[in-house]
Design an enzyme around this catalytic site. Structure first.
Site, PDB file in Angstrom:
ATOM      1  N   LYS A   6       0.839  -1.195   0.000  1.00 60.44           N
ATOM      2  CA  LYS A   6       0.000   0.000   0.000  1.00 60.44           C
ATOM      3  C   LYS A   6       0.878   1.249   0.000  1.00 60.44           C
ATOM      4  O   LYS A   6       2.023   1.205   0.451  1.00 60.44           O
ATOM      5  CB  LYS A   6      -0.849   0.035   1.286  1.00 60.44           C
ATOM      6  CG  LYS A   6      -2.003  -0.938   1.321  1.00 60.44           C
ATOM      7  CD  LYS A   6      -2.785  -0.770   2.624  1.00 60.44           C
ATOM      8  CE  LYS A   6      -3.943  -1.742   2.711  1.00 60.44           C
ATOM      9  NZ  LYS A   6      -4.966  -1.561   1.688  1.00 60.44           N
ATOM     10  N   GLU A  23      -6.235  -9.524   1.080  1.00 61.09           N
ATOM     11  CA  GLU A  23      -5.907 -10.609   2.018  1.00 61.09           C
ATOM     12  C   GLU A  23      -7.058 -10.970   2.937  1.00 61.09           C
ATOM     13  O   GLU A  23      -7.101 -12.084   3.468  1.00 61.09           O
ATOM     14  CB  GLU A  23      -4.674 -10.206   2.850  1.00 61.09           C
ATOM     15  CG  GLU A  23      -4.952  -9.348   4.085  1.00 61.09           C
ATOM     16  CD  GLU A  23      -5.586  -7.993   3.784  1.00 61.09           C
ATOM     17  OE1 GLU A  23      -5.468  -7.522   2.636  1.00 61.09           O
ATOM     18  OE2 GLU A  23      -6.207  -7.414   4.687  1.00 61.09           O
ATOM     19  N   ARG A  59     -10.223 -11.537   2.381  1.00 59.70           N
ATOM     20  CA  ARG A  59     -11.037 -12.658   1.897  1.00 59.70           C
ATOM     21  C   ARG A  59     -10.280 -13.981   2.012  1.00 59.70           C
ATOM     22  O   ARG A  59     -10.903 -15.036   2.126  1.00 59.70           O
ATOM     23  CB  ARG A  59     -11.501 -12.374   0.457  1.00 59.70           C
ATOM     24  CG  ARG A  59     -10.404 -12.276  -0.556  1.00 59.70           C
ATOM     25  CD  ARG A  59     -10.840 -11.539  -1.816  1.00 59.70           C
ATOM     26  NE  ARG A  59     -10.878 -10.084  -1.610  1.00 59.70           N
ATOM     27  CZ  ARG A  59     -11.241  -9.214  -2.548  1.00 59.70           C
ATOM     28  NH1 ARG A  59     -11.611  -9.632  -3.739  1.00 59.70           N
ATOM     29  NH2 ARG A  59     -11.231  -7.914  -2.298  1.00 59.70           N
TER      30      ARG A  59
HETATM   31  N1  BES Z   1      -8.043  -3.649   4.656  1.00 59.63           N
HETATM   32  C1  BES Z   1      -8.251  -3.254   3.332  1.00 59.63           C
HETATM   33  C2  BES Z   1      -9.555  -2.483   3.116  1.00 59.63           C
HETATM   34  C3  BES Z   1      -9.734  -1.202   3.885  1.00 59.63           C
HETATM   35  C4  BES Z   1      -9.583   0.018   3.245  1.00 59.63           C
HETATM   36  C5  BES Z   1     -10.105  -1.200   5.205  1.00 59.63           C
HETATM   37  C6  BES Z   1      -9.781   1.185   3.923  1.00 59.63           C
HETATM   38  C7  BES Z   1     -10.297  -0.021   5.906  1.00 59.63           C
HETATM   39  C8  BES Z   1     -10.141   1.171   5.258  1.00 59.63           C
HETATM   40  C9  BES Z   1      -8.282  -4.480   2.415  1.00 59.63           C
HETATM   41  O1  BES Z   1      -7.489  -5.529   2.827  1.00 59.63           O
HETATM   42  C10 BES Z   1      -7.753  -4.058   1.081  1.00 59.63           C
HETATM   43  O2  BES Z   1      -6.617  -3.705   1.004  1.00 59.63           O
HETATM   44  N2  BES Z   1      -8.601  -4.121   0.069  1.00 59.63           N
HETATM   45  C11 BES Z   1      -8.222  -3.786  -1.247  1.00 59.63           C
HETATM   46  C12 BES Z   1      -8.770  -4.829  -2.166  1.00 59.63           C
HETATM   47  C13 BES Z   1      -8.235  -4.764  -3.581  1.00 59.63           C
HETATM   48  C14 BES Z   1      -6.761  -5.056  -3.599  1.00 59.63           C
HETATM   49  C15 BES Z   1      -9.008  -5.741  -4.420  1.00 59.63           C
HETATM   50  C16 BES Z   1      -8.782  -2.408  -1.565  1.00 59.63           C
HETATM   51  O3  BES Z   1      -9.880  -2.087  -1.082  1.00 59.63           O
HETATM   52  O4  BES Z   1      -8.119  -1.656  -2.239  1.00 59.63           O
HETATM   53 ZN    ZN Z   2      -7.107  -5.642   4.831  1.00 58.08          ZN
HETATM   54 MN    MN Z   3      -5.490  -5.372   2.129  1.00 59.91          MN
END
Ligand code: BES
Ligand code: ZN
Ligand code: MN
Length: 500
Positions: free
Chosen positions: A280, A352, A354
């Protein structure tokens, strides 16, 4: 702060501060407000006549008490229009009121509960009031070591004053339940607010074990070796990059007369989500300490379910791990196997949640759960769709969803159902495995839910995506800046309703 409930006249109560309500648009004072006004020689009535106070919601007026009164000061608090009072607004008003009272160092307070929502019994208003106070007064300040940075005051004991002894008995029951669920919510907040170095999977497991010992719940922590034997390849793949050992936490509560079938509450427990090799951006990454909110929610909800002795069998499952990049981390394109045998192509290591939920849902089904509700900070996309107001809901069973929706309504936690058409599932078909863990940018929250659905199979299941409502950016009503504690109360309400 202790909360007690009394019936009858407020002026008989020994306290530092009396709090009496004023509804917007009323011409004359009634009940406790009139009683206190009389003792004050009519100041409140005069202020109302002159338009100095109006009873608008959150209006907060401090007056010195008269000499012979059993309190030092009187607070007149506006509750807004009577017709708009609901348990949800009452909870919010009391949350804000609690903070205002703490701000003036109100000491021991007696709060008149005479303005309550129409159509709600004293039980319900007592619960909403207690929840508002306990939730609104929450703060997370344990890491301030300098006195000057610590908040100045703490509120003394609170007496909620009902209009009769009979109503007080009901309100007392409600308040007791309200304190229990609010304390569970604050337990969740404590866990999720804690930074990731101090809330590792190992520490979550220790908290769960401690809670279990205190409430008589069974706790089993599945360690890595055992998870390997159980073939939880999807869960374990997320932990590959981390030095912290993963912990797959299972809490079992046998509240029903017959053993065997469980309501499964499953919570995503990523104690820190860096994204892994699909790293990220640095900006805002610290918020990912809250990516274990789902796990904290189900563990905390379980503490309330056990304390309330709800006659239902419940299993809480919290797959906990960090998601880190390293030489041993899972790589995009890797194929892993979940414990039910399904294969997954990991296209993006940042999807991750899921992966850990796949094994947790499979575990729930294999261990007697015939109903599953999962809670996860799963997708950023849910925040794009619903903002910070509502959590997203997904299901393979509309009857079960109706139960969850009703519980969310009762808890004042808002929810919105998304579609689950089979076409969305096509986005997560993999060329090399049964499933891939991302479905592209479009309908990101729905494709994540479709992925989980593949593991829920024909077991009635609801998925709650709480990424958008994970935290609050300021104090507001029952919410306090920081991790919100949603949806602990919805889960407890849901299980409570199942007892009937
Ligand atoms: N933990 C994140 C989602 C999240 C975003 C939680 C903001 C709280 C606040 C999750 O694991 C994630 O990174 N999701 C990705 C999925 C994508 C790679 C398909 C996302 O939302 O970008
Ligand atoms: Zn996450
Ligand atoms: Mn994530």
């Amino acid at each position: 702060m202790q909360i007690t409930v009394e019936g009858g006249s407020i002026t008989g109560i020994e306290a530092d501060t009396y709090v009496v309500p004023l509804a917007q648009g009323v011409r004359s004072l009634t009940g406790a407000t009139a009683e206190v006004d009389l003792a004050l020689g009519g100041v409140i009535a005069t202020m109302l006549e002159n338009g100095h106070i109006k009873g608008k919601s959150a209006e907060f007026t401090v007056l010195p008490a008269a000499r012979r009164m059993k309190a030092k000061r009187v607070v007149v608090y506006g509750v807004g229009e009577r017709s708009k009072l609901t348990t949800t607004t009452l909870r919010d008003r009391l949350g804000a009121l609690g903070r205002s009272l703490r701000g003036i160092d109100a000491g021991r307070v007696a709060i008149s509960l005479q303005e309550t929502p129409t159509g709600v019994d004293a039980d319900g208003s007592g619960q909403a009031a207690a929840e508002g106070l306990v939730l609104g007064l929450y703060r997370f300040d344990k890491h301030h070591t300098r006195d000057g940075d610590k908040p100045e005051h703490t509120l003394g004991d609170v007496t909620l004053v009902e209009t009769s002894a009979r109503r007080a008995t009901q309100a007392r029951r409600g308040a007791e339940a309200g304190v229990i669920v609010a304390e569970a919510t604050n337990m969740m907040r404590d866990m999720a607010n804690e930074p990731a170095n101090l809330m590792t999977p190992t520490i979550i497991a220790a908290r769960a074990q401690q809670m279990a010992a205190e409430t008589g719940v069974e706790c089993t922590v599945i360690e890595r070796a055992e998870a390997e034997r159980l073939k939880m390849g999807s869960f374990l793949s997320v932990s590959n990059g981390s030095i912290q050992p993963p912990k797959f936490i299972v809490l079992t509560y046998n509240g029903a007369k017959t053993r065997g079938r469980y309501v499964g509450l499953v919570g995503k427990g990523i104690t820190f989500d860096t994204g892994g090799i699909s790293l990220k951006p640095a900006e805002g990454m610290e918020a990912m300490k809250g990516d274990m909110s789902g796990a904290a929610t189900v563990i905390s909800a379980m503490s309330a379910i056990a304390r309330l002795k709800l006659p239902v069998n419940v299993m809480a499952i919290a797959p906990c791990t960090e998601n880190m990049p390293s030489g041993s981390a899972t790589k995009p394109g890797d194929v892993v196997y979940a414990m039910d045998g399904q294969s997954i192509e990991v296209l993006n290591t940042d999807a991750e949640g899921r992966l850990v939920l796949a094994d947790a849902i499979a575990y729930a089904r294999a261990n007697g759960c015939n109903t599953i509700v999962d809670v996860a900070t799963l997708t950023g996309a849910i925040g794009v769709a619903l903002g910070t107001v509502r959590m997203g809901a997904f299901t393979n069973n509309d009857r079960l969803y109706a139960e969850v929706e009703k519980a969310a309504e009762a808890a004042g936690e808002r929810i919105w159902q998304f579609p689950m058409d089979s076409e969305y599932g096509e986005q997560i078909k993999s060329d090399v495995a049964d499933l891939k863990n991302t479905g592209g940018r479009q309908a990101g929250s729905i494709t994540a839910a479709k992925f989980l659905e593949a593991f829920a199979g024909d077991t009635p299941w609801v998925h709650l995506d709480i990424a958008g409502v994970m935290s609050a950016s300021s104090d507001k009503g029952w919410m306090v800046k920081g991790m919100r504690g949603t949806p602990v109360r919805t889960l407890v309400e849901f299980v409570k309703a199942r007892a009937k």
